[in-house]
Design a protein around this motif. Structure first.
Motif, PDB file in Angstrom:
ATOM      1  N   ARG A 131      -0.780  45.954 -50.404  1.00 42.06           N
ATOM      2  CA  ARG A 131      -0.171  46.311 -49.096  1.00 42.06           C
ATOM      3  C   ARG A 131      -1.249  46.003 -48.159  1.00 42.06           C
ATOM      4  NH1 ARG A 131       3.114  49.650 -52.651  1.00 42.06           N
ATOM      5  NH2 ARG A 131       1.390  51.524 -52.279  1.00 42.06           N
ATOM      6  N   SER A 132      -2.464  46.729 -48.221  1.00 40.02           N
ATOM      7  CA  SER A 132      -3.610  46.575 -47.316  1.00 40.02           C
ATOM      8  C   SER A 132      -3.788  45.252 -47.072  1.00 40.02           C
ATOM      9  CB  SER A 132      -4.754  47.487 -47.857  1.00 40.02           C
ATOM     10  OG  SER A 132      -4.418  48.780 -48.169  1.00 40.02           O
ATOM     11  N   LEU A 133      -3.974  44.254 -47.966  1.00 36.57           N
ATOM     12  CA  LEU A 133      -4.493  42.957 -47.937  1.00 36.57           C
ATOM     13  C   LEU A 133      -3.129  42.296 -47.074  1.00 36.57           C
ATOM     14  CD1 LEU A 133      -6.168  42.061 -51.174  1.00 36.57           C
ATOM     15  CD2 LEU A 133      -7.051  42.326 -49.095  1.00 36.57           C
TER      16      LEU A 133
ATOM     17  N   HIS B 216      -3.003  54.548 -62.952  1.00 36.74           N
ATOM     18  CA  HIS B 216      -3.614  54.507 -61.852  1.00 36.74           C
ATOM     19  C   HIS B 216      -4.405  53.180 -60.965  1.00 36.74           C
ATOM     20  CE1 HIS B 216      -3.744  59.076 -61.339  1.00 36.74           C
ATOM     21  NE2 HIS B 216      -4.025  59.294 -62.419  1.00 36.74           N
ATOM     22  N   LEU B 217      -4.683  52.441 -62.308  1.00 40.52           N
ATOM     23  CA  LEU B 217      -5.223  51.289 -61.832  1.00 40.52           C
ATOM     24  C   LEU B 217      -3.937  50.313 -61.104  1.00 40.52           C
ATOM     25  CD1 LEU B 217      -7.503  50.086 -64.658  1.00 40.52           C
ATOM     26  CD2 LEU B 217      -8.175  50.978 -62.413  1.00 40.52           C
ATOM     27  N   GLU B 218      -2.768  50.729 -61.547  1.00 39.99           N
ATOM     28  CA  GLU B 218      -1.435  49.736 -61.347  1.00 39.99           C
ATOM     29  C   GLU B 218      -1.275  50.437 -59.659  1.00 39.99           C
ATOM     30  OE1 GLU B 218       1.568  46.962 -61.179  1.00 39.99           O
ATOM     31  OE2 GLU B 218      -0.016  47.312 -62.485  1.00 39.99           O
ATOM     32  N   GLU B 219      -1.381  51.668 -59.735  1.00 39.86           N
ATOM     33  CA  GLU B 219      -0.917  52.391 -58.418  1.00 39.86           C
ATOM     34  C   GLU B 219      -2.267  51.734 -57.296  1.00 39.86           C
ATOM     35  OE1 GLU B 219       1.347  54.831 -55.593  1.00 39.86           O
ATOM     36  OE2 GLU B 219       1.644  54.256 -57.971  1.00 39.86           O
ATOM     37  N   LEU B 220      -3.250  51.860 -57.630  1.00 38.17           N
ATOM     38  CA  LEU B 220      -4.319  51.273 -56.782  1.00 38.17           C
ATOM     39  C   LEU B 220      -4.348  49.837 -56.346  1.00 38.17           C
ATOM     40  CD1 LEU B 220      -7.237  51.683 -55.379  1.00 38.17           C
ATOM     41  CD2 LEU B 220      -8.316  51.021 -57.588  1.00 38.17           C
ATOM     42  N   ARG B 221      -3.738  49.063 -57.408  1.00 36.32           N
ATOM     43  CA  ARG B 221      -3.650  47.683 -57.265  1.00 36.32           C
ATOM     44  C   ARG B 221      -2.352  47.359 -56.095  1.00 36.32           C
ATOM     45  NH1 ARG B 221      -0.469  43.068 -59.170  1.00 36.32           N
ATOM     46  NH2 ARG B 221       1.022  44.501 -60.190  1.00 36.32           N
TER      47      ARG B 221
ATOM     48  N   PHE C 215      -3.391  56.929 -52.154  1.00 41.06           N
ATOM     49  CA  PHE C 215      -3.870  56.818 -53.531  1.00 41.06           C
ATOM     50  C   PHE C 215      -4.825  58.250 -53.701  1.00 41.06           C
ATOM     51  CE2 PHE C 215      -7.231  55.407 -56.214  1.00 41.06           C
ATOM     52  CZ  PHE C 215      -6.574  55.130 -57.401  1.00 41.06           C
ATOM     53  N   VAL C 216      -5.646  58.544 -52.651  1.00 45.81           N
ATOM     54  CA  VAL C 216      -6.318  59.709 -53.025  1.00 45.81           C
ATOM     55  C   VAL C 216      -5.867  61.081 -52.924  1.00 45.81           C
ATOM     56  CG1 VAL C 216      -8.569  61.028 -52.147  1.00 45.81           C
ATOM     57  CG2 VAL C 216      -8.408  58.426 -52.140  1.00 45.81           C
TER      58      VAL C 216
END
Length: 293
Positions: free
Chosen positions: A28-30, A18-23, A122-123
């Motif tokens: 991509r957002s940045l 999950h942390l990797e997915e969030l990263r 992500f959510v």
């Protein structure tokens, strides 16, 4: 891929997964923010002339509309034809710093829908099927409210704030010559803050969904909310009553709309709970019991 198999794979993801997915969602957002920030940085002259400094000119659409209204009402005093102030740069790095700041905020504004979409991606897997159903259009709603707030801040609050402060004087010996860091940071943060404040209905919607607030709670503390809204308006606007009232009125209207939204969500939750209870009662009745009766 079948939905059940997809859900099982999502459940099997570890905390590190999950942390990797969030990263990657954040990366991509940045990247999107950086791309639009660079574009804004390269278009600095046009942006400062047509966006940043536009509310300080009498030909700004808000002032032109006011002049047309003055002609209809035959009230020449309503027409604003002059905004007496100058912008100076008193620090060596003032213009460059504001160039970077304005470019970043504009990049963030333009990339906002995409950032919301990445957060939603992500959510979304963690939501239940009915929650996904009722949360459709969340990204669109957040984006529309954000740009409504941006437009309100840019076309309503910013020009009136600039006009009020430009004409405010405690003595004829004092000349209003604003520093560029003060002007740009005030206008940019005020407009961006208006976009964030317009997210109130969305925030109330999700807080009601998870049970933190209820329509009864919001109605009970309606008077207290007015005080909180006034405090928030005082924080995000310059210290003048006109700007504070311009942000307070729409925020209170959004609060009342949020109560209606919360009420709708609460009724829907009550209906779902009643249906779930009815299904449990029906499933608890054994078929042999019905035959014996």
């Amino acid at each position: 891929m079948p939905l059940d198999q997809e859900l099982n794979e999502e459940k099997e993801m570890s905390f590190l997964d999950h942390l990797e997915e969030l990263r990657w969602h954040l990366i991509r957002s940045l990247i999107a923010i950086c791309v639009f920030t660079i574009g804004a940085f390269l278009s600095a002259k046009w942006i400062f002339e047509n966006i940043i400094f536009a509310p300080a000119r009498p030909e700004f659409p808000t002032f032109k509309a006011l002049c047309r209204l003055a002609d209809l009402l035959n009230q020449e005093g309503l027409c604003i034809t002059d905004i007496p102030f100058k912008v100076q740069s008193r620090n060596m790095t003032g213009q460059f710093t504001m160039h970077i700041m304005a470019s970043f905020i504009i990049g963030l504004v333009v990339a906002f829908p995409y950032v919301c979409w990445e957060i939603w991606r992500f959510v979304k897997p963690g939501l239940q099927r009915n929650e996904r159903k009722y949360s459709r259009g969340a990204v669109a709603a957040v984006s529309v409210l954000f740009f409504l707030g941006i437009s309100f801040g840019f076309y309503v609050i910013a020009p009136w704030m600039v006009y009020f402060l430009a004409n405010y004087s405690i003595s004829d010996m004092v000349v209003n010559e604003f520093d560029i860091t003060s002007y740009v940071s005030t206008v940019v943060l005020l407009v961006f803050g208006s976009g964030l404040l317009f997210q109130l209905p969305v925030v109330i919607y999700f807080l009601t969904k998870i049970g933190i607030v209820s329509p009864e709670f919001l109605r009970k503390y309606r008077k207290h909310s007015i005080i909180i809204i006034l405090i928030v308006a005082a924080i995000v606007t310059p210290p003048d009553p006109l700007s504070q009232m311009l942000i307070t009125i729409p925020l209170y209207l959004l609060f009342e709309i949020s109560i209606l939204i919360s009420s709708g969500v609460a009724k829907r939750k009550a209906k779902e709970e009643a249906e779930e209870l009815l299904r449990e009662q029906q499933s608890s009745v054994h078929p042999t019991d019905i035959t014996q009766d």
